[in-house]
Design a protein around this motif. Structure first.
Motif, PDB file in Angstrom:
ATOM      1  N   LYS A 174      37.152  32.577 -52.891  1.00  0.00           N
ATOM      2  CA  LYS A 174      38.086  33.530 -53.475  1.00  0.00           C
ATOM      3  C   LYS A 174      39.017  34.095 -52.404  1.00  0.00           C
ATOM      4  CE  LYS A 174      34.685  35.744 -55.223  1.00  0.00           C
ATOM      5  NZ  LYS A 174      33.919  36.779 -55.960  1.00  0.00           N
ATOM      6  N   TYR A 213      39.014  29.574 -60.801  1.00  0.00           N
ATOM      7  CA  TYR A 213      38.234  30.088 -59.675  1.00  0.00           C
ATOM      8  C   TYR A 213      36.765  30.276 -60.066  1.00  0.00           C
ATOM      9  CZ  TYR A 213      41.933  30.769 -56.282  1.00  0.00           C
ATOM     10  OH  TYR A 213      42.925  30.552 -55.377  1.00  0.00           O
ATOM     11  N   PHE A 214      36.582  30.735 -61.306  1.00  0.00           N
ATOM     12  CA  PHE A 214      35.202  30.919 -61.760  1.00  0.00           C
ATOM     13  C   PHE A 214      34.460  29.585 -61.785  1.00  0.00           C
ATOM     14  CE2 PHE A 214      32.283  30.590 -65.385  1.00  0.00           C
ATOM     15  CZ  PHE A 214      31.323  31.486 -64.974  1.00  0.00           C
TER      16      PHE A 214
END
Lengths: 286, 262
Positions: A174, A213-214
């Motif tokens: 992240k 991103y998850f």
């Protein structure tokens, strides 16, 4: 509401932009993998130094860990991108010019040292968590420091440090979004940002970003959990990775007689036992 | 190297051990001859285990000297000055010493066989083949011939301790330190482990320094028993004498408390 009626439009734009987005995604993946690898190497090196009995190794390690942990990743990136190259601009004869002008490499470096310093603490802490009896046994067997680390202490600390390293790696993934400030490096966040400007579809841009991103973080976590299961199994705790990954009924498919009692006593047999007396002894009747 | 037979294998000279301000051992002088079996008894906190740990270099010696085969283990006396010995010398002496711990301390990341051959191969430089052959015969000796490929965590406490004994013996130690090796075991397997150690005592010439609460075992295998209290030797002598007619009041009190339990 226009907002929801425009959905097809959003995705049409996204599809049109998919090449750029995929390219950005690939850059993000590369930053995560290379940055993570560098962070790991730094974490192990500094962590071992910080845990060493020698002051000459411990002191520099502590200084480096505290320094790199304390500096802001954004400021570090600015420094590497905009200040460091000035030295080479003024002195064109300095070596390693290509490296300093390779902004992707500088991004990996910044991520690596920043998260590596955090990782070093995880490594050092997990080394101290290995029971003192293990250290004493290695002394009683006259093992050298390198020998005991490589063969006894680190393999045990490895299982303990993996959860922390998983956390840090997800953070690094992240954190790699900060690479969108790096010139000439267009990561996934940068690509999304470019998509936003001409198209004005801020909602889908943010939504896609979150989901992607998850998903990436989920993949990292699953991979690391597999590593952890394997490490624990090697220490005699928990099932092997193969047992974890394979669903129970498929455990012994070639053997026709084998799976029957297993599946019965497994998920099926347990709850049914009180209902039917015969079910309690499936093996005996077969 | 040739050492005169009367050179003690272990010699403590004016040994002092402090943990901060807490003096655990003070002005301790004693020696152990080659092949001798010495048992240290006494109440907990009397410094018995600290003595073993000093010989194994698990604790730092804060005063005095320890000699192994006549050579200084941690510090030497150079013209009246106490000087640390080189790490190399210490390591060389240490390979002659083996230790079995109360908590076994087997390496959980290795099989039983790997536990036993790890140090002989990588510290002593034995060939893997020889080390494996020897490991199998040691496992036979401790009654676990079929556990070579087992995982330490899958073994019972008694079995783990027997592997730990085999692991220590695989290094061919001149000195074997036994630190309360049966204290963490179920009462019913204590006898098995002690029998193996009796057999080691009967069939080898290894010097043993033993800390135990098993008085019958101490009486069987020891040549000498030393009673400790408050970091000092209260009384020492042949086990028959110590256990049947101890002179010192503190020894009498300790033995009647320990033996009275049984």
């Amino acid at each position: 509401m226009d907002f929801f009626e425009d959905w097809p439009g959003y995705f049409e734009v996204v599809v049109n932009w998919s090449d750029r987005l995929l390219e950005g995604l690939w850059t993000t993946i590369q930053l995560t993998i290379y940055g993570g690898a560098l962070a790991f190497v730094i974490a192990v090196a500094l962590g071992l130094m910080a845990g060493s009995p020698s002051l000459w190794l411990r002191a520099p390690a502590r200084i480096l860990i505290e320094f790199f942990r304390g500096i802001s990743l954004v400021v570090l990136l600015f420094l590497l991108m905009y200040v460091l190259p000035q030295l080479w601009m003024r002195n064109p004869d300095l070596p390693l010019r290509d490296l300093v002008y390779n902004t992707f490499l500088l991004g990996v470096l910044a991520l690596g040292i920043n998260y590596g310093a955090y990782g070093a603490e995880a490594v050092r802490a997990s080394l101290t968590t290995v029971p003192s009896g293990q250290w004493e046994a290695t002394t009683a067997l006259s093992m050298s420091w390198v020998h005991k680390m490589r063969r006894v202490i680190f393999p045990q600390a490895w299982a303990l440090m993996l959860p922390s390293l998983t956390n840090l790696w997800v953070h690094l993934l992240k954190g790699s979004a900060i690479a969108y400030i790096i010139p000439h490096v267009s990561d996934f966040t940068a690509a999304l940002n470019q998509l936003r400007r001409p198209t004005d579809i801020w909602f889908s841009h943010a939504f896609i970003g979150l989901v992607i991103y998850f998903l990436l973080a989920l993949i990292l976590t699953l991979f690391m959990q597999a590593l952890e299961a394997r490490a624990k199994h090697k220490l005699g705790r928990g099932p092997s990775l193969r047992e974890v990954l394979s669903p129970a009924p498929k455990a012994a498919p070639p053997d026709a007689a084998g799976p029957d009692p297993k599946t019965l006593t497994g998920p099926g047999g347990g709850p049914k036992q009180p209902a039917s007396g015969a079910g309690a002894h499936p093996g005996g009747f077969a | 190297m040739p050492t005169p037979t009367d050179t003690p294998v272990i010699e403590f000279v004016d040994v002092e051990k402090r943990f901060g301000d807490n003096v655990v051992l003070k002005d301790l002088n004693f020696s152990v001859a080659r092949g001798e079996r010495v048992t240290l008894i006494g109440p907990s906190g009397s410094g018995k285990t600290t003595i073993l740990r000093l010989v194994m270099t698990l604790e730092e010696l804060t005063g005095g000297y320890i000699y192994i085969d006549g050579q200084p283990l941690t510090h030497e006396n150079r013209d009246g000055k106490r000087v640390p010995v080189s790490k190399k010398q210490q390591k060389k002496l240490r390979t002659r010493i083996g230790m079995v711990f109360q908590q076994f301390n087997l390496f959980p990341n290795m099989t039983v066989l790997e536990n036993i051959i790890e140090a002989p191969v990588h510290v002593l430089g034995q060939s893997k083949k020889d080390a494996i052959t020897k490991a199998h015969s040691l496992l036979e000796q401790v009654g676990l011939p079929d556990k070579a490929n087992a995982h330490p965590t899958s073994l019972s406490g008694g079995q783990q301790q027997r592997v730990a004994i085999a692991r220590a013996l695989a290094m061919d130690p001149e000195i074997l330190l036994l630190d309360e090796v049966t204290s963490a075991l179920d009462p019913e397997v204590v006898g098995d482990v002690l029998n193996i150690l009796r057999q080691v005592a009967d069939t080898t010439n290894v010097t043993m320094l033993i800390v135990t609460h098993e008085m019958a075992f101490a009486r069987d295998v020891s040549h000498k028993v030393m009673m400790f209290d408050g970091g000092r030797v209260v009384e020492e002598g042949h086990p028959d004498k110590i256990f049947t007619s101890p002179e010192h009041e503190r020894t009498q009190r300790f033995l009647s408390a320990v033996l009275g339990d049984q």
